[in-house]
Design a protein around this motif. Structure first.
Motif, PDB file in Angstrom:
ATOM      1  N   ARG A  52     -68.743   9.621 -52.268  1.00 41.03           N
ATOM      2  CA  ARG A  52     -69.584  10.818 -52.354  1.00 41.03           C
ATOM      3  C   ARG A  52     -70.676  10.634 -53.413  1.00 41.03           C
ATOM      4  O   ARG A  52     -70.386  10.297 -54.571  1.00 41.03           O
ATOM      5  N   PRO A  53     -71.951  10.857 -53.053  1.00 41.58           N
ATOM      6  CA  PRO A  53     -73.043  10.610 -54.006  1.00 41.58           C
ATOM      7  C   PRO A  53     -73.016  11.544 -55.215  1.00 41.58           C
ATOM      8  O   PRO A  53     -73.429  11.152 -56.310  1.00 41.58           O
ATOM      9  N   GLU A  54     -72.505  12.775 -55.037  1.00 47.37           N
ATOM     10  CA  GLU A  54     -72.494  13.690 -56.179  1.00 47.37           C
ATOM     11  C   GLU A  54     -71.515  13.220 -57.252  1.00 47.37           C
ATOM     12  O   GLU A  54     -71.739  13.448 -58.453  1.00 47.37           O
ATOM     13  N   VAL A  55     -70.429  12.543 -56.833  1.00 45.69           N
ATOM     14  CA  VAL A  55     -69.482  12.005 -57.812  1.00 45.69           C
ATOM     15  C   VAL A  55     -70.126  10.846 -58.577  1.00 45.69           C
ATOM     16  O   VAL A  55     -70.011  10.753 -59.800  1.00 45.69           O
ATOM     17  N   VAL A  56     -70.796   9.958 -57.834  1.00 51.94           N
ATOM     18  CA  VAL A  56     -71.475   8.824 -58.469  1.00 51.94           C
ATOM     19  C   VAL A  56     -72.526   9.325 -59.460  1.00 51.94           C
ATOM     20  O   VAL A  56     -72.649   8.811 -60.578  1.00 51.94           O
ATOM     21  N   GLN A  57     -73.272  10.345 -59.073  1.00 52.00           N
ATOM     22  CA  GLN A  57     -74.304  10.897 -59.950  1.00 52.00           C
ATOM     23  C   GLN A  57     -73.689  11.490 -61.215  1.00 52.00           C
ATOM     24  O   GLN A  57     -74.182  11.272 -62.327  1.00 52.00           O
ATOM     25  N   GLN A  58     -72.586  12.226 -61.069  1.00 51.95           N
ATOM     26  CA  GLN A  58     -71.950  12.844 -62.232  1.00 51.95           C
ATOM     27  C   GLN A  58     -71.340  11.782 -63.141  1.00 51.95           C
ATOM     28  O   GLN A  58     -71.363  11.921 -64.369  1.00 51.95           O
ATOM     29  N   LYS A  67     -72.489   8.762 -63.560  1.00 49.71           N
ATOM     30  CA  LYS A  67     -73.616   8.166 -64.293  1.00 49.71           C
ATOM     31  C   LYS A  67     -74.076   9.080 -65.424  1.00 49.71           C
ATOM     32  O   LYS A  67     -74.444   8.608 -66.502  1.00 49.71           O
ATOM     33  N   LEU A  68     -74.042  10.398 -65.180  1.00 52.75           N
ATOM     34  CA  LEU A  68     -74.426  11.341 -66.233  1.00 52.75           C
ATOM     35  C   LEU A  68     -73.463  11.256 -67.408  1.00 52.75           C
ATOM     36  O   LEU A  68     -73.879  11.279 -68.573  1.00 52.75           O
ATOM     37  N   VAL A  69     -72.165  11.127 -67.123  1.00 51.60           N
ATOM     38  CA  VAL A  69     -71.177  10.967 -68.191  1.00 51.60           C
ATOM     39  C   VAL A  69     -71.458   9.687 -68.977  1.00 51.60           C
ATOM     40  O   VAL A  69     -71.412   9.660 -70.210  1.00 51.60           O
ATOM     41  N   GLY A  70     -71.771   8.593 -68.260  1.00 50.09           N
ATOM     42  CA  GLY A  70     -72.093   7.335 -68.929  1.00 50.09           C
ATOM     43  C   GLY A  70     -73.327   7.439 -69.806  1.00 50.09           C
ATOM     44  O   GLY A  70     -73.375   6.855 -70.903  1.00 50.09           O
ATOM     45  N   LEU A  71     -74.328   8.202 -69.353  1.00 50.92           N
ATOM     46  CA  LEU A  71     -75.540   8.385 -70.155  1.00 50.92           C
ATOM     47  C   LEU A  71     -75.249   9.150 -71.441  1.00 50.92           C
ATOM     48  O   LEU A  71     -75.778   8.812 -72.514  1.00 50.92           O
ATOM     49  N   TRP A  72     -74.399  10.182 -71.357  1.00 52.14           N
ATOM     50  CA  TRP A  72     -74.047  10.934 -72.561  1.00 52.14           C
ATOM     51  C   TRP A  72     -73.269  10.064 -73.542  1.00 52.14           C
ATOM     52  O   TRP A  72     -73.467  10.141 -74.755  1.00 52.14           O
ATOM     53  N   LYS A  73     -72.398   9.208 -73.037  1.00 48.81           N
ATOM     54  CA  LYS A  73     -71.656   8.299 -73.922  1.00 48.81           C
ATOM     55  C   LYS A  73     -72.595   7.328 -74.623  1.00 48.81           C
ATOM     56  O   LYS A  73     -72.456   7.071 -75.826  1.00 48.81           O
ATOM     57  N   ALA A  74     -73.562   6.799 -73.862  1.00 53.39           N
ATOM     58  CA  ALA A  74     -74.534   5.887 -74.470  1.00 53.39           C
ATOM     59  C   ALA A  74     -75.397   6.610 -75.494  1.00 53.39           C
ATOM     60  O   ALA A  74     -75.745   6.050 -76.551  1.00 53.39           O
ATOM     61  N   ASP A  75     -75.732   7.861 -75.227  1.00 54.65           N
ATOM     62  CA  ASP A  75     -76.538   8.644 -76.160  1.00 54.65           C
ATOM     63  C   ASP A  75     -75.780   8.888 -77.463  1.00 54.65           C
ATOM     64  O   ASP A  75     -76.354   8.839 -78.559  1.00 54.65           O
ATOM     65  N   LYS A 135     -68.642  18.693 -71.496  1.00 57.52           N
ATOM     66  CA  LYS A 135     -69.049  19.510 -70.349  1.00 57.52           C
ATOM     67  C   LYS A 135     -69.258  18.645 -69.111  1.00 57.52           C
ATOM     68  O   LYS A 135     -68.833  19.011 -68.004  1.00 57.52           O
ATOM     69  N   ALA A 136     -69.907  17.490 -69.296  1.00 64.62           N
ATOM     70  CA  ALA A 136     -70.148  16.602 -68.150  1.00 64.62           C
ATOM     71  C   ALA A 136     -68.832  16.068 -67.597  1.00 64.62           C
ATOM     72  O   ALA A 136     -68.649  15.983 -66.372  1.00 64.62           O
ATOM     73  N   GLU A 137     -67.887  15.705 -68.477  1.00 69.37           N
ATOM     74  CA  GLU A 137     -66.584  15.218 -68.015  1.00 69.37           C
ATOM     75  C   GLU A 137     -65.798  16.321 -67.319  1.00 69.37           C
ATOM     76  O   GLU A 137     -65.107  16.067 -66.313  1.00 69.37           O
ATOM     77  N   ASP A 138     -65.900  17.555 -67.825  1.00 70.63           N
ATOM     78  CA  ASP A 138     -65.207  18.673 -67.178  1.00 70.63           C
ATOM     79  C   ASP A 138     -65.809  18.949 -65.799  1.00 70.63           C
ATOM     80  O   ASP A 138     -65.078  19.224 -64.840  1.00 70.63           O
TER      81      ASP A 138
END
Length: 203
Positions: free
Chosen positions: A31-37, A39-47, A112-115
């Protein structure tokens, strides 16, 4: 359309073996929405990692090899050659807690992103489970209506024999024929619902 049309193919019952766990895992991976979310979690971790890097000192090193002409001579042998090197380190010790506050703020965004990711996965699991149950229910309805059609066909054969022998009225015969038509309609409707449920599950 005004032009006549012709149906192709036929409704056929194709029983399938469903593994709900495998289908749920496939849905979560595709599912693309899972992949997108994710990636968002990964971006927050990198930030957060980048923000925490501000606690460490900034180190700079430089080096240069220079030559100076001592006079008006153009001979390279008379030039004064030497190395020039330097090393600097900067460390922000007191920032009034600004960096700590930014790390905490981005940590909350990560939570929030992980939740949201967990909620999305739970909703997809529930969606796949619902469609699996719909397919199984539709398959049971097909089998049940198929048995009803077989019984209605036998009843019609008996009614025709009784009518031919003069033991039943024509109305009895037509009622039995109508019951068979209804049973076949129910069976075809169940077939269509089963195929539709399978299509929704694959989608």
């Amino acid at each position: 359309d005004d032009e006549p049309f012709e149906l192709k193919g036929s409704l056929a019952f194709q029983p399938v073996e469903l593994s709900m766990e495998e289908l749920q895992a496939l849905a979560l991976a595709a599912r693309p929405e899972v992949v997108q979310q994710e990636k968002l979690v990964g971006l927050w971790k990198a930030d957060i990692r980048a923000e925490r890097a501000g606690y460490l000192p900034t180190v700079r090193a430089r080096a240069a090899y220079k030559g100076a002409n001592p006079g008006d001579s153009f001979s390279e042998d008379e030039w004064d050659w030497h190395w020039n090197a330097g090393f600097t380190a900067e460390w922000s010790l007191f920032d009034g807690g600004l960096r700590h506050g930014k790390v905490l703020e981005k940590g909350l965004e990560l939570l929030k992103a992980e939740d949201n990711l967990g909620e999305l996965k739970r909703s997809i699991d529930l969606e796949v489970k619902t469609y699996c149950l719909d397919v199984r229910r539709a398959a049971e309805a097909v089998l049940a209506s198929q048995d009803n059609v077989a019984l209605a066909e036998k009843s019609l054969a008996i009614a025709k024999t009784r009518y031919d022998a003069g033991l039943a009225t024509y109305l009895d015969f037509t009622d039995t024929n109508l019951a068979l038509s209804k049973a076949r309609l129910t069976w075809n409707t169940a077939l269509a619902e089963h195929m539709n449920a399978l299509a929704l599950l694959k989608y």
